[in-house]
Design a protein around this motif. Structure first.
Motif, PDB file in Angstrom:
ATOM      1  N   ARG A  26      -2.176   1.532   2.843  1.00  0.00           N
ATOM      2  CA  ARG A  26      -0.682   1.804   3.221  1.00  0.00           C
ATOM      3  C   ARG A  26      -0.485   0.683   4.567  1.00  0.00           C
ATOM      4  O   ARG A  26       0.540   0.768   5.008  1.00  0.00           O
ATOM      5  CB  ARG A  26      -0.988   3.652   3.730  1.00  0.00           C
ATOM      6  N   LEU A  29       1.075  -2.385   4.416  1.00  0.00           N
ATOM      7  CA  LEU A  29       2.314  -2.054   4.235  1.00  0.00           C
ATOM      8  C   LEU A  29       2.481  -1.989   5.399  1.00  0.00           C
ATOM      9  O   LEU A  29       4.045  -2.471   5.764  1.00  0.00           O
ATOM     10  CB  LEU A  29       3.124  -0.872   2.688  1.00  0.00           C
ATOM     11  N   ASP A  30       2.450  -1.032   5.811  1.00  0.00           N
ATOM     12  CA  ASP A  30       3.153  -1.116   7.581  1.00  0.00           C
ATOM     13  C   ASP A  30       2.888  -2.655   7.873  1.00  0.00           C
ATOM     14  O   ASP A  30       4.155  -2.965   8.520  1.00  0.00           O
ATOM     15  CB  ASP A  30       2.312  -0.289   8.516  1.00  0.00           C
ATOM     16  N   GLU A  63       9.253  -0.109   1.812  1.00  0.00           N
ATOM     17  CA  GLU A  63       9.558   1.478   2.637  1.00  0.00           C
ATOM     18  C   GLU A  63       9.240   2.501   1.382  1.00  0.00           C
ATOM     19  O   GLU A  63       8.475   3.450   0.873  1.00  0.00           O
ATOM     20  CB  GLU A  63      10.990   1.775   3.282  1.00  0.00           C
ATOM     21  N   ARG A  66       5.495   2.349   0.550  1.00  0.00           N
ATOM     22  CA  ARG A  66       4.516   3.489   1.768  1.00  0.00           C
ATOM     23  C   ARG A  66       5.128   4.870   1.095  1.00  0.00           C
ATOM     24  O   ARG A  66       4.296   5.714   1.567  1.00  0.00           O
ATOM     25  CB  ARG A  66       5.294   2.771   2.818  1.00  0.00           C
ATOM     26  N   ASP A  67       6.006   5.133   1.336  1.00  0.00           N
ATOM     27  CA  ASP A  67       6.641   6.461   0.841  1.00  0.00           C
ATOM     28  C   ASP A  67       6.032   6.888  -0.902  1.00  0.00           C
ATOM     29  O   ASP A  67       5.583   7.997  -0.294  1.00  0.00           O
ATOM     30  CB  ASP A  67       8.405   6.807   0.535  1.00  0.00           C
ATOM     31  N   ASP A  70       2.024   8.016   0.516  1.00  0.00           N
ATOM     32  CA  ASP A  70       2.572   8.577   1.357  1.00  0.00           C
ATOM     33  C   ASP A  70       2.876  10.273   0.259  1.00  0.00           C
ATOM     34  O   ASP A  70       1.602  11.236   0.750  1.00  0.00           O
ATOM     35  CB  ASP A  70       4.139   9.366   2.959  1.00  0.00           C
TER      36      ASP A  70
END
Length: 86
Positions: A26, A29-30, A63, A66-67, A70
């Motif tokens: 993550r 990815l950020d 995104e 990433r979601d 999460d």
């Protein structure tokens, strides 16, 4: 006071291992999203539309990834909390 059986301790250790991997992914990815945001801003400042559509597309894809991460991290946290309380 709850105690962990050897199986639940192993599950807990494995969950923590996967959580670390997901957290690292993550963060990657950020960083990629931040790079793309800088590229997009630079193109806008320069008044260039070249590549903007591709950058936006890649950002939406990142995104979504990433979601999803999460959601997986939240699920692992919920499992860890449930194993501690049971």
């Amino acid at each position: 006071m709850p105690h962990l059986t050897s199986a639940s301790a192993a599950d807990s250790g494995q969950a923590e291992h996967f959580r670390r991997i997901l957290a690292e992914r993550r963060a990657e990815l950020d960083a990629r999203l931040a790079d793309d945001a800088r590229r997009l801003a630079a193109r806008r400042r320069a008044g260039s539309t070249c590549g903007v559509k591709a950058i936006r597309y890649r950002m939406r894809k990142l995104e979504r990834q990433r979601d999803e991460m999460d959601r997986m991290l939240t699920g692992l946290d919920a499992l860890a909390a449930a194993s501690v309380t049971s």
